[in-house]
Write a protein that holds these residues in place. Sequence first.
Motif, PDB file in Angstrom:
ATOM      1  N   LEU A  52      93.586  26.699 -16.365  1.00 61.82           N
ATOM      2  CA  LEU A  52      92.627  27.778 -16.171  1.00 61.82           C
ATOM      3  C   LEU A  52      91.211  27.240 -16.061  1.00 61.82           C
ATOM      4  O   LEU A  52      90.456  27.601 -15.166  1.00 61.82           O
ATOM      5  CB  LEU A  52      92.706  28.765 -17.344  1.00 61.82           C
ATOM      6  N   SER A  53      90.864  26.327 -17.003  1.00 64.13           N
ATOM      7  CA  SER A  53      89.479  25.869 -17.019  1.00 64.13           C
ATOM      8  C   SER A  53      89.173  24.971 -15.842  1.00 64.13           C
ATOM      9  O   SER A  53      88.073  24.994 -15.302  1.00 64.13           O
ATOM     10  CB  SER A  53      89.176  25.139 -18.336  1.00 64.13           C
ATOM     11  N   GLY A  55      90.285  25.307 -13.059  1.00 66.21           N
ATOM     12  CA  GLY A  55      90.263  26.105 -11.840  1.00 66.21           C
ATOM     13  C   GLY A  55      91.462  25.910 -10.944  1.00 66.21           C
ATOM     14  O   GLY A  55      91.576  26.551  -9.906  1.00 66.21           O
ATOM     15  N   LEU A  57      94.605  26.645 -11.497  1.00 70.67           N
ATOM     16  CA  LEU A  57      95.437  27.840 -11.435  1.00 70.67           C
ATOM     17  C   LEU A  57      94.830  28.877 -10.499  1.00 70.67           C
ATOM     18  O   LEU A  57      95.509  29.458  -9.653  1.00 70.67           O
ATOM     19  CB  LEU A  57      95.613  28.424 -12.835  1.00 70.67           C
ATOM     20  N   TRP A  58      93.565  29.103 -10.686  1.00 67.95           N
ATOM     21  CA  TRP A  58      92.893  30.112  -9.874  1.00 67.95           C
ATOM     22  C   TRP A  58      92.947  29.760  -8.391  1.00 67.95           C
ATOM     23  O   TRP A  58      93.176  30.606  -7.544  1.00 67.95           O
ATOM     24  CB  TRP A  58      91.450  30.264 -10.353  1.00 67.95           C
ATOM     25  N   LEU A  59      92.763  28.487  -8.082  1.00 68.46           N
ATOM     26  CA  LEU A  59      92.808  28.045  -6.693  1.00 68.46           C
ATOM     27  C   LEU A  59      94.146  28.374  -6.060  1.00 68.46           C
ATOM     28  O   LEU A  59      94.224  28.963  -4.970  1.00 68.46           O
ATOM     29  CB  LEU A  59      92.572  26.527  -6.655  1.00 68.46           C
ATOM     30  N   ASN A  60      95.190  27.979  -6.760  1.00 62.52           N
ATOM     31  CA  ASN A  60      96.519  28.218  -6.219  1.00 62.52           C
ATOM     32  C   ASN A  60      96.854  29.702  -6.171  1.00 62.52           C
ATOM     33  O   ASN A  60      97.426  30.187  -5.198  1.00 62.52           O
ATOM     34  CB  ASN A  60      97.565  27.487  -7.068  1.00 62.52           C
ATOM     35  N   LEU A  61      96.482  30.399  -7.237  1.00 62.13           N
ATOM     36  CA  LEU A  61      96.768  31.829  -7.281  1.00 62.13           C
ATOM     37  C   LEU A  61      96.057  32.552  -6.143  1.00 62.13           C
ATOM     38  O   LEU A  61      96.617  33.407  -5.466  1.00 62.13           O
ATOM     39  CB  LEU A  61      96.317  32.388  -8.628  1.00 62.13           C
ATOM     40  N   ARG A  62      94.814  32.137  -5.932  1.00 59.58           N
ATOM     41  CA  ARG A  62      94.040  32.788  -4.884  1.00 59.58           C
ATOM     42  C   ARG A  62      94.687  32.554  -3.524  1.00 59.58           C
ATOM     43  O   ARG A  62      94.767  33.464  -2.700  1.00 59.58           O
ATOM     44  CB  ARG A  62      92.609  32.254  -4.893  1.00 59.58           C
ATOM     45  N   ALA A 230     102.544  33.079 -15.376  1.00 61.28           N
ATOM     46  CA  ALA A 230     101.532  33.553 -14.430  1.00 61.28           C
ATOM     47  C   ALA A 230     102.154  34.476 -13.387  1.00 61.28           C
ATOM     48  O   ALA A 230     101.631  35.553 -13.094  1.00 61.28           O
ATOM     49  CB  ALA A 230     100.852  32.361 -13.752  1.00 61.28           C
ATOM     50  N   VAL A 234     101.270  38.475 -12.825  1.00 61.90           N
ATOM     51  CA  VAL A 234     100.780  39.036 -11.560  1.00 61.90           C
ATOM     52  C   VAL A 234     101.707  40.147 -11.080  1.00 61.90           C
ATOM     53  O   VAL A 234     101.268  41.222 -10.675  1.00 61.90           O
ATOM     54  CB  VAL A 234     100.669  37.948 -10.478  1.00 61.90           C
TER      55      VAL A 234
END
Lengths: 255, 278
Positions: A52-53, A55, A57-62, A230, A234
């Motif tokens: 998470l920190s 980024g 996870l966010w990159l892939n999730l996005r 995750a 979602v």
Amino acid sequence: MRRNQAFTRRWRGLAVPFAAIVLWALVARLDLVNSALLVSPAKVLDTGRELLSSGVLWLNLRASLARELTGFVIGTGSGLVLGGLLGLWPRFNRIVGPSFNTFKQISLFAWIPLISVWFGLGDVAKVVFLSLAALVPVVVNTADGMRSTPATLLEVARVYGYTRAKTIWHVVLPSAAPAIFTGVYLALVYSWLATIGAEYLLVSGRGVGNLLIEGSEHFRMDLVLFGMVAIGLVGWLMNASARTLERALARRLGR
Amino acid sequence: MASTLSYRVAAPAASGRQRLQGMARGAEPFLLPIALFALWAVGAAQGWISAQVLPSPQFVWETLSDLATSGDLWLHAQASLQRVLVGFVVGSALGLLLGAAMGLSKTAEDYLLPTFNALVQIPVLGWLPFVLLLVGIGEPLKYILIAKAALVPVTLGTLQGFRQTPATLLEVGNVYGYSRRQQVLEIVVPTAMPTLFTALRLGFTKAWLSLVVVELVASSEGLGYLIVYGRQLFQLDLVMAAVIVVGALGYAIDRLLDWAEARVAARHGARPTPKGLL
């Protein structure tokens, strides 16, 4: 006494997961199982925090969500058109309907290898696949909803001398609205499921599915577990928001 | 005193034009497939599309017959069918047990349902890497994943079926002084049968769908494997032949289940069940 009961029932639901996590932590701490795969819950949390920190996870999730939304929009849009045609135009339904029904019988995933030959392994292929995944439920439900307009309502429209366009706009569409919404909701769910699958089979680029595959390839159980959580979250979020939206719409349309 | 004989009036013979219209209607479902097929055949023959992108229909047909005669088709189809059957039986059995337990006992439902719902949020494919790490890439992986796919609808359907016992019937049971056991065996279970069967049917459909996916991702034989194998070797004729077989089998199974469901509904009294999307 009643309030107590409801309270107790709520807490019961947490009993099993809580016990499972405790058991898991114990097994990990006491090294009862000799396997490189056994990661403690703490490790999973750590990995999660790191993902998470940093980024990642966010990159892939996005990336996954972006693809899913694109496919969802394209699929739903074309699905509404196709479903509308099938529902409102009997001749079209007779000609195209049976072929479409046959097509939707075949598991969508079976088309991926062919799609990968025609569209490559990248984002285009994935979006094509996702659009198809979203298209099918929308078409089926839209056509169904439009065809099931109660005869009584149609008769009233005829009595009032409504033109075809007016009938469709004022009678058929509102009556089909719940079914159409179901179709769109299913499209969202199916396109999310298809996103993960597409990332497994068309391995390129970023995505949550890719995270999972990487985790399994490098034997990193903590990555896999966190990825699963995750994905589940979602999916749950989508379900919950779609349900809330549906209830709000139902209230507005006075049902 | 007009007689009240009822006359059987014969339907007027269909005029030639009506018969033509009737035939045209009958042909309509086939117009699109025939047109597409013609396009495919001509396109392949004229070389508009390279054979690597879309092989000619004859080629696909030859591959299909080769597969059938050489016995390869049966080999792979059998592997697939075996997996889906084992997975389905295991998953449904567990699903029936779980659903029954939760349906008959509020306590069990309190403890189990929230966890179950949470685990359901993760799709079968989401479970794949996890199970893969646990049991490797062999048959157990397929069985477990297919079982999971079948488990979910069967559990939820069973739960619903056991919950929907009409109150009137339960009251009759009470009036007759039925014990709990009698109540369950003679009222709850029989009334739940149609819902149960629909749930089983949905479970099988899901199991079949997951079979294809799992075989595409991780297997060394089976129909899904054929698809991937053909793709890797750029033998699109093989891919298309395998897709056709998958579609045909899925369709046949679906028809069979349709028929079986109708039989069960006729025997136990049809109950309106939502024909949701699969």
